[in-house]
Scaffold this active site. Structure first.
Site, short mmCIF file in Angstrom:
data_model
loop_
_atom_site.label_atom_id
_atom_site.label_comp_id
_atom_site.label_asym_id
_atom_site.label_seq_id
_atom_site.Cartn_x
_atom_site.Cartn_y
_atom_site.Cartn_z
N CYS A 159 0.84 -1.20 0.00
CA CYS A 159 0.00 0.00 0.00
C CYS A 159 0.88 1.26 0.00
O CYS A 159 1.48 1.58 -1.02
CB CYS A 159 -1.00 -0.02 1.14
N HIS A 217 -3.58 -4.37 0.31
CA HIS A 217 -3.08 -4.80 1.62
C HIS A 217 -2.89 -6.31 1.62
O HIS A 217 -3.79 -7.07 1.97
CB HIS A 217 -4.03 -4.35 2.73
N GLU A 267 -1.20 -8.06 3.61
CA GLU A 267 -1.15 -8.65 4.95
C GLU A 267 -2.53 -9.09 5.44
O GLU A 267 -2.63 -9.78 6.46
CB GLU A 267 -0.54 -7.65 5.94
#
Length: 273
Positions: free
Chosen positions: A109, A219, A221
């Site tokens: 990001c 994102h 993660e």
């Protein structure tokens, strides 16, 4: 494994802390298989070269504040725009040092934007204000849930024959979308790995990369166990970091062996004296 942190203000701005989301740390530990160590946003107070020598990878996490435009000759931000100058000063220098030292880098990001700016590219301040771009920001209504914020929003199409396509054996995947800024002019040393339907660059890789230097706009993660490409990117990053760790260990062992005769001679000379 270095993990970038932001300057955060808590309790009505009475306390400033350095931090990052727990999911960033969890993803590095679980899917890259590495031990995360926070990179404090100390700017010029951090000895960048020394830090780079001691890490085997760098994760550039997301963050609320945007990269300030003076780093890429962009127009000034409005006065109320959140900024994090200490993180900017730390991370932009870290990216350049890691690329020079061939330390693996994974930008997520804000991280992909930091990579692009650090290497000479520029950013759009607000994608949704451009006539030919979609609104890539997260949902903004009051009762929005975390699941809704991070839900898959749009596809990204891969560059043919690129790393992303090879990792998943497909031409596109769906991704989440939580960003206001985006890449404008791409840094000369980067190449495109993925784009959104409106042309926004969603994935990049360092050209002629001998290690792993990759950035994604989504994102990664967020639940990589459910997103094949995000998981495989963390796994590839982890493999590159472990390869660097092994190489670094061999260099250090060689350096120690080369010093042994010198140390022995010094001991003999001292005894003789």
């Amino acid at each position: 494994m270095g993990v970038s942190a932001s300057v955060l203000e808590l309790e009505n701005r009475r306390h400033r802390v350095h931090g990052t989301g727990a999911k960033n740390v969890d993803a590095v530990e679980r899917f890259a298989g590495c031990v995360p160590v926070m990179l404090p946003p100390l700017g010029e107070r951090l000895e960048i070269e020394s830090f780079v020598e001691r890490i085997d990878g760098l994760v550039l996490t997301g963050g609320r504040a945007n990269v300030e435009p003076h780093h890429y000759d962009g127009p000034p931000f409005p006065d109320d725009e959140p900024i994090d100058p200490e993180r900017d000063a730390t991370v932009l220098a870290m990216v350049r040092a890691c690329v020079a030292a061939e330390v693996p880098v994974f930008g997520i990001c804000r991280g992909i934007q930091e990579m692009n700016v650090a290497l000479g590219g520029s950013l759009h301040y607000r994608l949704h204000l451009l006539d030919d771009k979609d609104d890539h920001r997260m949902p903004r209504h009051d009762d929005v849930t975390v699941e809704e914020i991070f839900r898959l929003r749009h596809p990204v199409r891969f560059s043919r024959g690129g790393l992303f396509e090879r990792l998943v054996g497909a031409s596109e995947v769906m991704v989440n979308s939580l960003h206001g800024q985006g890449i404008d002019a791409l840094a000369d040393t980067l190449e495109i790995e993925a784009v959104a339907p409106d042309g926004v660059i969603e994935g990049v890789r360092l050209k002629d990369d001998r290690t792993f230097t990759v950035g994604v706009q989504w994102h990664a993660e967020w639940k990589p166990e459910e997103h094949e490409l995000s998981r495989k990117l963390f796994e590839e990053f982890g493999r590159a970091a472990r390869a660097r760790a092994q190489s670094r260990s061999r260099r250090e062992a060689t350096a120690v062996r080369s010093l042994a005769p010198v140390v022995a001679d010094s001991i003999i000379t001292a005894r003789a004296g």
